[in-house]
Design an enzyme around this catalytic site. Structure first.
Site, PDB file in Angstrom:
ATOM      1  N   PRO A 290       7.013-103.121 -50.343  1.00 56.36           N
ATOM      2  CA  PRO A 290       7.384-104.314 -51.409  1.00 56.36           C
ATOM      3  C   PRO A 290       7.419-103.731 -53.016  1.00 56.36           C
ATOM      4  O   PRO A 290       6.296-103.387 -53.357  1.00 56.36           O
ATOM      5  CB  PRO A 290       6.795-105.356 -51.100  1.00 56.36           C
ATOM      6  CG  PRO A 290       5.583-104.899 -50.737  1.00 56.36           C
ATOM      7  CD  PRO A 290       5.563-103.764 -50.047  1.00 56.36           C
ATOM      8  N   CYS A 360      25.343-103.042 -79.381  1.00 57.27           N
ATOM      9  CA  CYS A 360      26.811-102.901 -79.805  1.00 57.27           C
ATOM     10  C   CYS A 360      27.598-102.697 -78.433  1.00 57.27           C
ATOM     11  O   CYS A 360      28.313-101.574 -78.274  1.00 57.27           O
ATOM     12  CB  CYS A 360      27.002-101.791 -80.645  1.00 57.27           C
ATOM     13  SG  CYS A 360      26.037-101.997 -82.242  1.00 57.27           S
ATOM     14  N   GLU A 361      27.545-103.680 -77.492  1.00 48.60           N
ATOM     15  CA  GLU A 361      28.396-103.731 -76.418  1.00 48.60           C
ATOM     16  C   GLU A 361      28.502-105.272 -76.120  1.00 48.60           C
ATOM     17  O   GLU A 361      27.839-106.015 -76.146  1.00 48.60           O
ATOM     18  CB  GLU A 361      27.360-103.307 -75.344  1.00 48.60           C
ATOM     19  CG  GLU A 361      27.227-101.870 -75.134  1.00 48.60           C
ATOM     20  CD  GLU A 361      28.319-101.209 -74.620  1.00 48.60           C
ATOM     21  OE1 GLU A 361      29.540-101.680 -73.763  1.00 48.60           O
ATOM     22  OE2 GLU A 361      28.524-100.014 -75.082  1.00 48.60           O
TER      23      GLU A 361
HETATM   24  C1  LIG Z   1      13.650 -99.694 -53.794  1.00 40.73           C
HETATM   25  C2  LIG Z   1      12.706 -99.486 -52.724  1.00 40.73           C
HETATM   26  C3  LIG Z   1      11.820-100.273 -52.160  1.00 40.73           C
HETATM   27  C4  LIG Z   1      11.543-101.649 -52.782  1.00 40.73           C
HETATM   28  O1  LIG Z   1      12.552-102.719 -52.779  1.00 40.73           O
HETATM   29  P1  LIG Z   1      12.103-104.254 -53.495  1.00 40.73           P
HETATM   30  O2  LIG Z   1      13.457-105.071 -53.131  1.00 40.73           O
HETATM   31  O3  LIG Z   1      11.787-104.128 -54.851  1.00 40.73           O
HETATM   32  O4  LIG Z   1      10.926-104.676 -52.448  1.00 40.73           O
HETATM   33  C5  LIG Z   1      11.269 -99.960 -51.011  1.00 40.73           C
HETATM   34  N1  LIG Z   1      11.431 -99.046 -50.322  1.00 40.73           N
HETATM   35  C6  LIG Z   1      12.400 -97.906 -50.811  1.00 40.73           C
HETATM   36  C7  LIG Z   1      12.837 -96.853 -50.147  1.00 40.73           C
HETATM   37  C8  LIG Z   1      13.036 -98.330 -51.989  1.00 40.73           C
HETATM   38  O5  LIG Z   1      14.019 -97.429 -52.240  1.00 40.73           O
END
Ligand SMILES: *Cc1c(COP(=O)(O)O)cnc(C)c1O
Length: 436
Positions: A290, A360-361
């Site tokens: 996570p 500036c966008e």
């Molecule tokens: C980005 C990613 C995560 C984390 O994803 P979240 O949505 O931030 O929990 C976990 N594993 C891999 C391989 C990722 O690329």
């Protein structure tokens, strides 16, 4: 009123407190925005993942996906909570190394790791998640050169569409990440890996996407993976480790209604047990990664309101002292946020405005059509849930300095990343002799 997160409270004078720190003062002490990080909430989320696994599935490991927010101090917090780290680049790995993070708790991802990144990973003894056929040969070659073995997982695409924004959906067959199961592609890859002298095949990895609220994508993927693991078993290839990736959603606006970390983990465990037992498979070591759900809601960006421009009959623009440089997500994915006037929390939010950045966008809009409590120049705007993928995606566009990250806890405030100075921005600039 926006949902308050973690330790957020309102002081008698109407100021927003996070971790017991008055963030109105924090914002006013700085010319540029400040990322404020709620240590208590961060630790609570990490603990919730770890404790739930300990209770219901002890043979497991939680790796924090560091691309959400990676700094030296973050590594220390993650280590002290007993989690591992997942890195996707040499730079992230280098940060973990410099923080003294235990390397046996690091997993390395990436769909195009460089030779140096792979070398760095193997030399430091991290686990590598192999993404493609090219990488199998590369890892094989490097293990032989270094005469050092490496534990690996293979990233497999379950071939499902997670219910999320297509930019952050990664489990479908057309995704750039990993091997497909079809036509025995993944099986061929695993057989190649098993043959390699210094590569230890440990198991498989999946990651179906991010900001996911609906667990059916996980349920379906676990079923598909269990079928695949069964097929492998019939050929005497044993999957000892199964990594389910990350992806749990967080609350950006009142419309978001994610399940709790506890419920999410319990469901994943239930699906794995059910599908593995159904096929008489031994339960693997289970892993998750996570990112957003650990750090997202723990972060708040505080800005000062500057100019206010009314376009009669159309909209009122509130301009802040930051923008797409510190938060690219609205421009990149159309992401929505909630915000409050942090110095007047006690009033009502009834004025419909649009919050624009100072870049500036025309697309540099942080909040489109949001109700705020009569914003005025000099007010402090706090944008919630900016802990994940904000600082790590920040840029120096328009040569704005990247804001600092301030850790708050129990009335204490400490920088874990200093605000950039103009000198920092010039650090790598060179004027060749002939141009002087
Ligand atoms: C980005 C990613 C995560 C984390 O994803 P979240 O949505 O931030 O929990 C976990 N594993 C891999 C391989 C990722 O690329």
């Amino acid at each position: 009123m926006a949902v308050l997160h973690g330790t957020m409270k309102v002081k008698d004078n109407g100021h927003l407190l996070i971790g017991g720190v008055d963030v109105v003062e924090v914002a006013r002490e700085s010319e540029f925005p400040v990322y404020v990080l709620d240590e208590e909430l961060l630790r609570k989320n990490m603990r919730e993942y770890r404790k739930t696994f300990e209770k219901y599935y002890p043979n497991s490991m939680v790796h924090y996906a560091s691309k959400a927010l990676m700094t030296l101090a973050m590594c220390k917090i993650v280590e002290s909570e007993g989690l591992g780290i997942d890195v996707v680049s040499g730079g992230e790995l280098y940060t973990a190394i410099k923080a003294g993070f235990p390397m046996d708790k690091v997993v390395m991802h990436g769909n195009n790791k460089s030779v140096n990144e792979i070398k760095m990973g193997i030399e430091n003894g991290v686990k590598i998640v192999i993404d493609n056929f090219y990488e199998i040969e590369l890892v094989d070659k490097i293990t032989k050169e270094l005469n050092k073995s490496v534990d690996v997982l293979l990233r497999i695409k379950p071939g499902i569409h997670a219910d999320t924004h297509h930019y952050v959906s990664t489990g479908h067959e057309d995704s750039k990440f990993g091997f497909i199961i079809k036509e025995d592609t993944a099986k061929k890859a695993i057989k190649q890996v098993v043959e390699k002298e210094l590569i230890n095949f440990k198991g498989i990895h999946m990651h179906i996407g991010s900001q996911i609220f609906n667990v059916t994508g996980y349920e379906k993927s676990i079923e598909i993976m269990a079928d695949f693991i069964k097929e492998l078993k019939e050929e005497n290839i044993i999957v000892k480790e199964f990594d389910l990736g990350g992806g749990l959603g967080v609350i950006y606006t009142q419309e978001d209604d994610p399940m709790s970390i506890t419920d999410f983990v319990k469901l994943l465990i239930e699906y794995v047990k059910r599908e593995f037992e159904k096929r008489e498979l031994e339960l693997p070591k289970l892993m998750v990664e996570p990112g957003r759900s650990i750090v997202g809601e723990a972060g708040t960006t505080v800005y000062q309101v500057g100019s206010i421009t009314e376009v009669p009959g159309i909209r009122k623009y509130i301009a802040i002292n930051g923008g797409m440089g510190d938060n690219i997500r609205p421009a990149l994915y159309g992401s929505k946020y909630d915000a409050v006037i942090a110095n007047r929390m006690n009033g009502k939010e009834e004025e419909l405005v649009t919050v624009a950045g100072k870049c500036c966008e025309t697309g540099d809009i942080i909040l489109k059509d949001i109700k705020l409590n009569e914003p005025k120049s000099g007010d402090v705007l706090a944008v919630f849930t900016t802990g994940a993928y904000n600082y790590t995606m920040a840029s120096n566009y328009n040569r704005l300095p990247i804001p600092g990250v301030m850790l708050v806890n129990n009335g204490q405030k400490e920088w874990i990343v200093k605000p950039q100075s103009y000198e920092d921005i010039l650090r790598n600039d060179i004027i060749p002799e002939r141009l002087k």
